[in-house]
Design an enzyme around this catalytic site. Structure first.
Site, PDB file in Angstrom:
ATOM      1  N   LYS A   1      40.901  38.164  34.294  1.00  0.00           N
ATOM      2  CA  LYS A   1      40.615  38.819  35.567  1.00  0.00           C
ATOM      3  C   LYS A   1      39.214  39.389  35.488  1.00  0.00           C
ATOM      4  O   LYS A   1      38.722  39.679  34.394  1.00  0.00           O
ATOM      5  CB  LYS A   1      41.606  39.968  35.802  1.00  0.00           C
ATOM      6  CG  LYS A   1      41.734  40.357  37.252  1.00  0.00           C
ATOM      7  CD  LYS A   1      42.704  39.451  37.978  1.00  0.00           C
ATOM      8  CE  LYS A   1      42.715  39.714  39.467  1.00  0.00           C
ATOM      9  NZ  LYS A   1      43.837  38.985  40.117  1.00  0.00           N
TER      10      LYS A   1
ATOM     11  N   ASP B 114      40.453  37.662  44.896  1.00  0.00           N
ATOM     12  CA  ASP B 114      41.449  38.738  44.834  1.00  0.00           C
ATOM     13  C   ASP B 114      40.992  39.750  45.889  1.00  0.00           C
ATOM     14  O   ASP B 114      40.260  39.370  46.820  1.00  0.00           O
ATOM     15  CB  ASP B 114      41.499  39.349  43.412  1.00  0.00           C
ATOM     16  CG  ASP B 114      42.750  40.209  43.191  1.00  0.00           C
ATOM     17  OD1 ASP B 114      43.826  39.641  42.954  1.00  0.00           O
ATOM     18  OD2 ASP B 114      42.657  41.441  43.291  1.00  0.00           O
TER      19      ASP B 114
HETATM   20  P1  NDP Z   1      42.409  41.416  50.618  1.00  0.00           P
HETATM   21  O1  NDP Z   1      41.141  42.037  50.206  1.00  0.00           O
HETATM   22  O2  NDP Z   1      42.400  40.212  51.475  1.00  0.00           O
HETATM   23  O3  NDP Z   1      43.355  42.503  51.320  1.00  0.00           O
HETATM   24  C1  NDP Z   1      43.703  43.659  50.667  1.00  0.00           C
HETATM   25  C2  NDP Z   1      44.574  44.501  51.574  1.00  0.00           C
HETATM   26  O4  NDP Z   1      45.108  45.587  50.841  1.00  0.00           O
HETATM   27  C3  NDP Z   1      43.793  45.108  52.728  1.00  0.00           C
HETATM   28  O5  NDP Z   1      44.635  45.286  53.827  1.00  0.00           O
HETATM   29  C4  NDP Z   1      43.376  46.437  52.124  1.00  0.00           C
HETATM   30  O6  NDP Z   1      43.071  47.424  53.089  1.00  0.00           O
HETATM   31  C5  NDP Z   1      44.600  46.817  51.350  1.00  0.00           C
HETATM   32  N1  NDP Z   1      44.236  47.694  50.243  1.00  0.00           N
HETATM   33  C6  NDP Z   1      43.343  47.456  49.261  1.00  0.00           C
HETATM   34  N2  NDP Z   1      43.233  48.504  48.451  1.00  0.00           N
HETATM   35  C7  NDP Z   1      44.086  49.425  48.923  1.00  0.00           C
HETATM   36  C8  NDP Z   1      44.424  50.722  48.515  1.00  0.00           C
HETATM   37  N3  NDP Z   1      43.855  51.298  47.436  1.00  0.00           N
HETATM   38  N4  NDP Z   1      45.375  51.389  49.219  1.00  0.00           N
HETATM   39  C9  NDP Z   1      45.939  50.832  50.321  1.00  0.00           C
HETATM   40  N5  NDP Z   1      45.649  49.599  50.755  1.00  0.00           N
HETATM   41  C10 NDP Z   1      44.725  48.908  50.070  1.00  0.00           C
HETATM   42  O7  NDP Z   1      43.187  41.114  49.242  1.00  0.00           O
HETATM   43  P2  NDP Z   1      44.418  40.142  48.972  1.00  0.00           P
HETATM   44  O8  NDP Z   1      45.289  40.072  50.160  1.00  0.00           O
HETATM   45  O9  NDP Z   1      43.883  38.915  48.376  1.00  0.00           O
HETATM   46  O10 NDP Z   1      45.160  40.935  47.808  1.00  0.00           O
HETATM   47  C11 NDP Z   1      46.245  41.822  48.047  1.00  0.00           C
HETATM   48  C12 NDP Z   1      47.078  41.951  46.786  1.00  0.00           C
HETATM   49  O11 NDP Z   1      47.587  40.666  46.427  1.00  0.00           O
HETATM   50  C13 NDP Z   1      46.330  42.454  45.554  1.00  0.00           C
HETATM   51  O12 NDP Z   1      47.212  43.223  44.759  1.00  0.00           O
HETATM   52  C14 NDP Z   1      45.977  41.168  44.812  1.00  0.00           C
HETATM   53  O13 NDP Z   1      45.787  41.385  43.441  1.00  0.00           O
HETATM   54  C15 NDP Z   1      47.242  40.365  45.070  1.00  0.00           C
HETATM   55  N6  NDP Z   1      47.122  38.922  44.902  1.00  0.00           N
HETATM   56  C16 NDP Z   1      46.191  38.199  45.568  1.00  0.00           C
HETATM   57  C17 NDP Z   1      46.135  36.830  45.413  1.00  0.00           C
HETATM   58  C18 NDP Z   1      45.192  35.981  46.174  1.00  0.00           C
HETATM   59  O14 NDP Z   1      45.273  34.754  46.032  1.00  0.00           O
HETATM   60  N7  NDP Z   1      44.301  36.523  46.993  1.00  0.00           N
HETATM   61  C19 NDP Z   1      47.019  36.132  44.470  1.00  0.00           C
HETATM   62  C20 NDP Z   1      48.017  36.976  43.867  1.00  0.00           C
HETATM   63  C21 NDP Z   1      48.034  38.327  44.080  1.00  0.00           C
HETATM   64  P3  NDP Z   1      41.516  47.804  53.347  1.00  0.00           P
HETATM   65  O15 NDP Z   1      40.948  46.648  54.091  1.00  0.00           O
HETATM   66  O16 NDP Z   1      41.567  49.064  54.111  1.00  0.00           O
HETATM   67  O17 NDP Z   1      40.912  47.970  51.981  1.00  0.00           O
HETATM   68  O1  2IT Z   2      46.337  37.688  41.084  1.00  0.00           O
HETATM   69  C1  2IT Z   2      46.199  36.460  41.233  1.00  0.00           C
HETATM   70  O2  2IT Z   2      47.022  35.655  40.810  1.00  0.00           O
HETATM   71  C2  2IT Z   2      45.019  35.974  41.956  1.00  0.00           C
HETATM   72  N1  2IT Z   2      44.243  36.781  42.440  1.00  0.00           N
HETATM   73  C3  2IT Z   2      44.750  34.505  42.061  1.00  0.00           C
HETATM   74  C4  2IT Z   2      44.106  33.984  40.806  1.00  0.00           C
HETATM   75  C5  2IT Z   2      43.629  32.560  40.881  1.00  0.00           C
HETATM   76  O3  2IT Z   2      43.013  32.138  39.904  1.00  0.00           O
HETATM   77  O4  2IT Z   2      43.870  31.863  41.877  1.00  0.00           O
END
Ligand code: NDP
Ligand code: 2IT
Length: 449
Positions: free
Chosen positions: A130, A170
């Site tokens: 990461k 992420d």
């Molecule tokens: P985005 O940046 O697209 O969205 C993040 C969302 O979470 C936004 O709505 C944001 O609100 C909110 N958020 C972020 N930080 C906080 C906080 N401290 N408190 C409250 N809300 C918060 O990210 P993703 O959707 O990609 O990621 C969301 C989660 O999913 C994370 O935990 C990530 O690690 C996990 N994930 C993502 C993957 C991917 O492929 N993208 C794969 C697997 C897991 P705001 O805009 O106000 O910050």
């Molecule tokens: O938390 C996760 O699994 C991700 N943010 C996606 C990682 C990836 O390599 O697609």
């Protein structure tokens, strides 16, 4: 738990905390794995004395670097960049990059550790890593984001590669940021390779990668419900977050007939009792991905209630999908979720439930898919993007989506195989053990290092 096993767990955790002071998220993620794995190793002599968990909690290497850049007003800025390469026992390092103001080494280490088990669960050959930076993309112009990404990769490029380490997105890193970083990597190395996933479709990206984490999370939920003779149709659903994972969790849940009533961001949540339909979801995508606005605007547009500074967990529901960030469900939130009659939780975010919340879900014996199983769809399709890049061809949408479905079905089955406790499936235990076995077998085979 037998006394000797409990004292081994205590000794292991005390040592980990002593060696990694103040890193509470890392301690938490390791504890949640060790709690299942130490008893498992105790019962499986082939892993005894191999010190697998001790080795896996000491990352292969950690790279920390300065990212200097110039903002739109000519000010010089300096941020801190990270890449934690946790383990490449089963394949090249693989995992996302996070840009968030509050990013710390502890958060990076917990995510890299979790990623190692998650990637193993996908069945694809990917190690765990990461990275990211304490850069806040929210108040920056597109050009500032571009300059930051270029500077970030100008340092990181020497530590990554299609056969060594393949980053992706992420929090705060989506297709725009990945594309800027891929562009800079290509420029420095003069190589067009699958060094990053989540790329734009015009330059090596895979269909369904954008949707994959959210879709996969709903496929996992569907599997858990089907096993109980249930489905998503007509279920009232809470989703937190409104970013990539939340949006596509909502899209698939709506497609399957569920009624999604909440979304949130870091400032608060909206409650739409009539349900967020496809048209409203299109508005959310435009709001969040194009205009980069706040979820409050949804409440103003559709005349629904907005709860500033709050999370949605007190709203009654059948299903809950935390899709924002770590520790967004604390013990009392989990109690509210269970008391309101929720039957299942699938974690789209990484480690959204804290230690107490986890205990509440497991004690209540509700269906509970931990993040390493429930959100593995994202990295799984990243693995499929790597495969397509290596073959120099692109699969169509249904080919990728079918493969994603099969991978999630398989993860579900592995959780059932290793997590059965009478007629209850402890998905956390199942995911931890199934993820551990492949990595541990590789480490035993590869020799001491
Ligand atoms: P985005 O940046 O697209 O969205 C993040 C969302 O979470 C936004 O709505 C944001 O609100 C909110 N958020 C972020 N930080 C906080 C906080 N401290 N408190 C409250 N809300 C918060 O990210 P993703 O959707 O990609 O990621 C969301 C989660 O999913 C994370 O935990 C990530 O690690 C996990 N994930 C993502 C993957 C991917 O492929 N993208 C794969 C697997 C897991 P705001 O805009 O106000 O910050
Ligand atoms: O938390 C996760 O699994 C991700 N943010 C996606 C990682 C990836 O390599 O697609």
């Amino acid at each position: 738990m037998a006394k000797t096993v409990q004292s081994r767990l205590d000794r292991f955790m005390n040592g980990l905390i002593r060696r990694n002071p103040g890193e509470s998220e890392f301690h938490q993620a390791v504890y949640e794995v060790a709690d299942d794995i130490i008893p498992f190793v105790h019962q499986n002599p082939i892993y005894q004395g191999e010190m697998i968990l001790e080795r896996l909690t000491e990352p292969d290497r950690i790279i920390i670097f300065r990212v200097g850049w110039e903002d739109d007003h000519g000010n010089i800025r300096a941020n801190r960049g990270y890449r934690v390469q946790n383990s490449n026992a089963i394949g090249p390092y693989k995992g996302g990059l996070r840009f968030h103001r509050d990013l710390t080494l502890s958060v990076m280490k917990f995510l890299a550790f979790e990623q190692t088990f998650k990637n193993s669960l996908t069945g694809l050959p990917m190690g765990g890593a990461k990275g990211g930076a304490d850069f806040n993309p929210k108040d920056k112009s597109a050009r500032e984001v571009m300059r930051f990404c270029q500077s970030f990769i100008t340092e990181l490029y020497r530590h990554i590669g299609q056969f060594s380490d393949v980053p992706a997105g992420d929090i705060g890193v989506g297709a725009r940021e990945i594309s800027y970083m891929f562009g800079q990597y290509k420029r420095i190395t003069n190589e067009f390779t699958g060094v990053m996933t989540g790329k734009g479709l015009a330059f090596g990206g895979s269909l369904v990668r954008t949707e994959a984490t959210g879709y996969g999370c709903v496929y996992m939920m569907e599997n858990m419900l089907n096993r109980k003779g249930e489905g998503l149709k007509d279920k009232t659903i809470l989703i937190s977050g409104s970013g990539n994972v939340a949006q596509y969790t909502a899209e698939k849940a709506i497609e399957m007939g569920g009624k999604v009533v909440t979304l949130s961001d870091s400032a608060g949540f909206i409650h739409d009792p009539a349900g967020i339909d496809s048209e409203k979801l299109e508005y959310v995508k435009e709001l969040k991905n194009v205009r980069r606005g706040r979820i409050l605007e949804y409440a103003e547009k559709y005349g629904v209630e907005y709860f500033p500074g709050k999370r949605p967990w007190a709203v009654p529901c059948d299903l809950a999908f935390p899709c924002a960030t770590q520790n967004e469900i604390r013990g009392p939130d989990a109690e509210a979720i269970v008391q309101n009659g929720c039957m299942a939780v699938a974690e789209g975010a990484n480690m959204p439930t804290d230690k107490d919340g986890c205990t509440v879900f497991l004690d209540a014996r509700i269906l509970y898919a931990p993040s390493k199983a429930a959100n593995a769809g994202g990295v799984a399709v990243s693995g499929l993007e790597m495969a397509q890049n290596s073959m120099r061809l692109s699969w169509d949408r249904s080919e990728v989506d079918n493969r994603l479905r099969r991978i999630i079905d398989d993860i579900h089955d592995k959780c059932v195989e290793y997590g059965s406790e009478g007629d209850y499936i402890n998905y956390r235990k199942g995911a931890n053990i199934a993820g551990f076995i492949k990595v541990a077998d590789a480490m035993v085979g590869l020799g001491i290092m």
